[in-house]
Design a protein around this motif. Structure first.
Motif, PDB file in Angstrom:
ATOM      1  N   SER A   1      36.586  54.274  31.375  1.00 11.73           N
ATOM      2  CA  SER A   1      37.339  55.523  31.461  1.00 11.73           C
ATOM      3  C   SER A   1      38.728  55.285  32.055  1.00 11.73           C
ATOM      4  O   SER A   1      39.734  55.809  31.552  1.00 11.73           O
ATOM      5  N   PHE A   2      38.772  54.488  33.121  1.00  8.01           N
ATOM      6  CA  PHE A   2      40.070  54.160  33.717  1.00  8.01           C
ATOM      7  C   PHE A   2      40.942  53.414  32.714  1.00  8.01           C
ATOM      8  O   PHE A   2      42.119  53.738  32.528  1.00  8.01           O
ATOM      9  N   TRP A   3      40.385  52.392  32.067  1.00  5.42           N
ATOM     10  CA  TRP A   3      41.182  51.580  31.151  1.00  5.42           C
ATOM     11  C   TRP A   3      41.654  52.374  29.944  1.00  5.42           C
ATOM     12  O   TRP A   3      42.744  52.140  29.418  1.00  5.42           O
ATOM     13  N   THR A   4      40.871  53.336  29.511  1.00  2.00           N
ATOM     14  CA  THR A   4      41.307  54.205  28.415  1.00  2.00           C
ATOM     15  C   THR A   4      42.557  54.980  28.837  1.00  2.00           C
ATOM     16  O   THR A   4      43.542  55.044  28.094  1.00  2.00           O
ATOM     17  N   ARG A   5      42.514  55.541  30.036  1.00  3.43           N
ATOM     18  CA  ARG A   5      43.692  56.268  30.551  1.00  3.43           C
ATOM     19  C   ARG A   5      44.880  55.330  30.737  1.00  3.43           C
ATOM     20  O   ARG A   5      46.011  55.653  30.383  1.00  3.43           O
ATOM     21  N   MET A   6      44.617  54.161  31.286  1.00  6.91           N
ATOM     22  CA  MET A   6      45.684  53.199  31.544  1.00  6.91           C
ATOM     23  C   MET A   6      46.359  52.785  30.240  1.00  6.91           C
ATOM     24  O   MET A   6      47.591  52.750  30.151  1.00  6.91           O
ATOM     25  N   LYS A   7      45.556  52.481  29.227  1.00  8.21           N
ATOM     26  CA  LYS A   7      46.104  52.001  27.956  1.00  8.21           C
ATOM     27  C   LYS A   7      46.827  53.104  27.178  1.00  8.21           C
ATOM     28  O   LYS A   7      47.602  52.809  26.271  1.00  8.21           O
ATOM     29  N   MET A   8      46.616  54.354  27.555  1.00  8.63           N
ATOM     30  CA  MET A   8      47.375  55.455  26.942  1.00  8.63           C
ATOM     31  C   MET A   8      48.826  55.439  27.421  1.00  8.63           C
ATOM     32  O   MET A   8      49.712  55.953  26.735  1.00  8.63           O
ATOM     33  N   HIS A   9      49.066  54.866  28.593  1.00  3.84           N
ATOM     34  CA  HIS A   9      50.392  54.942  29.216  1.00  3.84           C
ATOM     35  C   HIS A   9      51.068  53.600  29.444  1.00  3.84           C
ATOM     36  O   HIS A   9      52.272  53.548  29.720  1.00  3.84           O
ATOM     37  N   TYR A  10      50.302  52.509  29.381  1.00  2.53           N
ATOM     38  CA  TYR A  10      50.839  51.177  29.642  1.00  2.53           C
ATOM     39  C   TYR A  10      50.481  50.228  28.506  1.00  2.53           C
ATOM     40  O   TYR A  10      49.344  50.231  28.033  1.00  2.53           O
ATOM     41  N   SER A  11      51.434  49.397  28.119  1.00  3.44           N
ATOM     42  CA  SER A  11      51.161  48.348  27.139  1.00  3.44           C
ATOM     43  C   SER A  11      50.371  47.229  27.815  1.00  3.44           C
ATOM     44  O   SER A  11      50.302  47.165  29.048  1.00  3.44           O
ATOM     45  N   ALA A  30      49.834  54.165  38.317  1.00  5.31           N
ATOM     46  CA  ALA A  30      50.226  52.961  39.058  1.00  5.31           C
ATOM     47  C   ALA A  30      49.665  52.998  40.471  1.00  5.31           C
ATOM     48  O   ALA A  30      49.139  51.997  40.974  1.00  5.31           O
ATOM     49  N   ALA A  31      49.761  54.153  41.120  1.00  2.00           N
ATOM     50  CA  ALA A  31      49.213  54.294  42.478  1.00  2.00           C
ATOM     51  C   ALA A  31      47.690  54.182  42.450  1.00  2.00           C
ATOM     52  O   ALA A  31      47.090  53.529  43.315  1.00  2.00           O
ATOM     53  N   GLU A  32      47.069  54.818  41.477  1.00  2.00           N
ATOM     54  CA  GLU A  32      45.605  54.734  41.361  1.00  2.00           C
ATOM     55  C   GLU A  32      45.157  53.299  41.110  1.00  2.00           C
ATOM     56  O   GLU A  32      44.209  52.811  41.750  1.00  2.00           O
ATOM     57  N   TYR A  33      45.820  52.625  40.184  1.00  2.00           N
ATOM     58  CA  TYR A  33      45.454  51.245  39.873  1.00  2.00           C
ATOM     59  C   TYR A  33      45.609  50.363  41.110  1.00  2.00           C
ATOM     60  O   TYR A  33      44.743  49.547  41.415  1.00  2.00           O
ATOM     61  N   ALA A  34      46.698  50.543  41.839  1.00  6.05           N
ATOM     62  CA  ALA A  34      46.913  49.754  43.053  1.00  6.05           C
ATOM     63  C   ALA A  34      45.763  49.954  44.034  1.00  6.05           C
ATOM     64  O   ALA A  34      45.214  48.987  44.578  1.00  6.05           O
ATOM     65  N   GLU A  35      45.389  51.189  44.265  1.00  2.00           N
ATOM     66  CA  GLU A  35      44.307  51.469  45.213  1.00  2.00           C
ATOM     67  C   GLU A  35      42.981  50.886  44.735  1.00  2.00           C
ATOM     68  O   GLU A  35      42.266  50.241  45.505  1.00  2.00           O
ATOM     69  N   ARG A  36      42.669  51.092  43.489  1.00  2.18           N
ATOM     70  CA  ARG A  36      41.399  50.599  42.970  1.00  2.18           C
ATOM     71  C   ARG A  36      41.384  49.080  42.880  1.00  2.18           C
ATOM     72  O   ARG A  36      40.356  48.447  43.134  1.00  2.18           O
ATOM     73  N   TYR A  37      42.499  48.473  42.529  1.00  2.00           N
ATOM     74  CA  TYR A  37      42.620  47.007  42.461  1.00  2.00           C
ATOM     75  C   TYR A  37      42.378  46.406  43.841  1.00  2.00           C
ATOM     76  O   TYR A  37      41.701  45.394  43.978  1.00  2.00           O
ATOM     77  N   ALA A  38      42.886  47.075  44.868  1.00  3.55           N
ATOM     78  CA  ALA A  38      42.752  46.572  46.242  1.00  3.55           C
ATOM     79  C   ALA A  38      41.387  46.858  46.851  1.00  3.55           C
ATOM     80  O   ALA A  38      40.873  46.042  47.618  1.00  3.55           O
ATOM     81  N   LEU A  39      40.798  47.995  46.517  1.00  4.41           N
ATOM     82  CA  LEU A  39      39.591  48.431  47.218  1.00  4.41           C
ATOM     83  C   LEU A  39      38.312  48.423  46.385  1.00  4.41           C
ATOM     84  O   LEU A  39      37.216  48.376  46.952  1.00  4.41           O
ATOM     85  N   ASP A  40      38.445  48.525  45.062  1.00  8.19           N
ATOM     86  CA  ASP A  40      37.247  48.639  44.231  1.00  8.19           C
ATOM     87  C   ASP A  40      37.499  48.096  42.834  1.00  8.19           C
ATOM     88  O   ASP A  40      37.293  48.783  41.837  1.00  8.19           O
ATOM     89  N   HIS A  79      35.830  46.165  41.080  1.00  5.36           N
ATOM     90  CA  HIS A  79      34.622  46.180  40.246  1.00  5.36           C
ATOM     91  C   HIS A  79      34.385  47.553  39.624  1.00  5.36           C
ATOM     92  O   HIS A  79      33.650  47.673  38.646  1.00  5.36           O
ATOM     93  N   GLY A  80      35.006  48.569  40.177  1.00  4.97           N
ATOM     94  CA  GLY A  80      34.831  49.926  39.680  1.00  4.97           C
ATOM     95  C   GLY A  80      35.842  50.342  38.620  1.00  4.97           C
ATOM     96  O   GLY A  80      35.873  51.506  38.216  1.00  4.97           O
ATOM     97  N   LEU A  81      36.682  49.415  38.165  1.00  4.10           N
ATOM     98  CA  LEU A  81      37.639  49.730  37.100  1.00  4.10           C
ATOM     99  C   LEU A  81      36.866  49.798  35.784  1.00  4.10           C
ATOM    100  O   LEU A  81      36.622  48.789  35.137  1.00  4.10           O
ATOM    101  N   ASP A  82      36.497  51.008  35.426  1.00  2.00           N
ATOM    102  CA  ASP A  82      35.595  51.217  34.293  1.00  2.00           C
ATOM    103  C   ASP A  82      36.352  51.532  33.003  1.00  2.00           C
ATOM    104  O   ASP A  82      37.578  51.624  32.982  1.00  2.00           O
TER     105      ASP A  82
END
Length: 170
Positions: free
Chosen positions: A114-124, A97-107, A109-112
């Motif tokens: 790899s990030f979404w694979t990790r995110m979808k492992m923990h969030y619906s 959640a903290a990582e997503y917030a930072e990347r959503y605010a600052l980068d 376009h860099g949500l790749d």
């Protein structure tokens, strides 16, 4: 404060409620709905919210602690959010959640992949959408308050004491 507020008017209520009546009250309802209708757990909600507050620089938002079902995050949680990459205080969902917030605010376009694979492992999908809407709200309205200087009009007592210095702590 950047905006001229008539004498006797509360700056927050004036800007959010009166200045642009076709937008301000609707924005206020959206900002409030994030807190009233959210389904995310307290720790991931606060990790994301506080990371945006830190990045926005909004004094009020950094000082605020959300309460859910009578609970708030522990003392020192904001420090853990600052060091979300290395803290041992977070589980995977909270760290993401903290990582997503930072990347959503600052980068965003860099949500790749790899990030979404990790995110979808923990969030619906529903949780991803909810968290994304929360982030959008906090970025927009926290920055609005900070840029216009409204965050100094609604700070909690601890920031008032800090701005006055030690001689006014009595």
């Amino acid at each position: 404060m950047i905006i001229d507020v008539p004498p006797g008017k509360d700056p927050i209520l004036y800007v959010w409620g009166e200045m642009v009546p076709g937008i301000g009250p609707a924005a206020s309802r959206f900002a409030t709905s994030v807190y009233e209708h959210g389904t995310l757990g307290l720790r991931e909600f606060e990790a994301a919210r506080l990371r945006i507050a830190q990045l926005n620089g909004c004094l009020f938002c950094q000082d605020w602690r959300t309460e859910k079902d009578g609970a708030k995050v522990e003392e020192g949680f904001a420090d853990a959010v600052t060091s979300w990459r290395t803290t041992t205080a977070f589980d995977d969902r909270t760290r993401l959640a903290a990582e997503y917030a930072e990347r959503y605010a600052l980068d965003h376009h860099g949500l790749d992949d790899s990030f979404w694979t990790r995110m979808k492992m923990h969030y619906s999908d529903q949780e991803v959408v909810e968290l994304s809407m929360c982030l959008g709200s906090w970025i927009a309205f926290g920055r609005l308050n900070r840029v216009l200087g409204l965050d100094t009009a609604c700070v909690l007592p601890s920031h008032v004491r800090q701005s006055r210095g030690p001689s006014h702590l009595t």
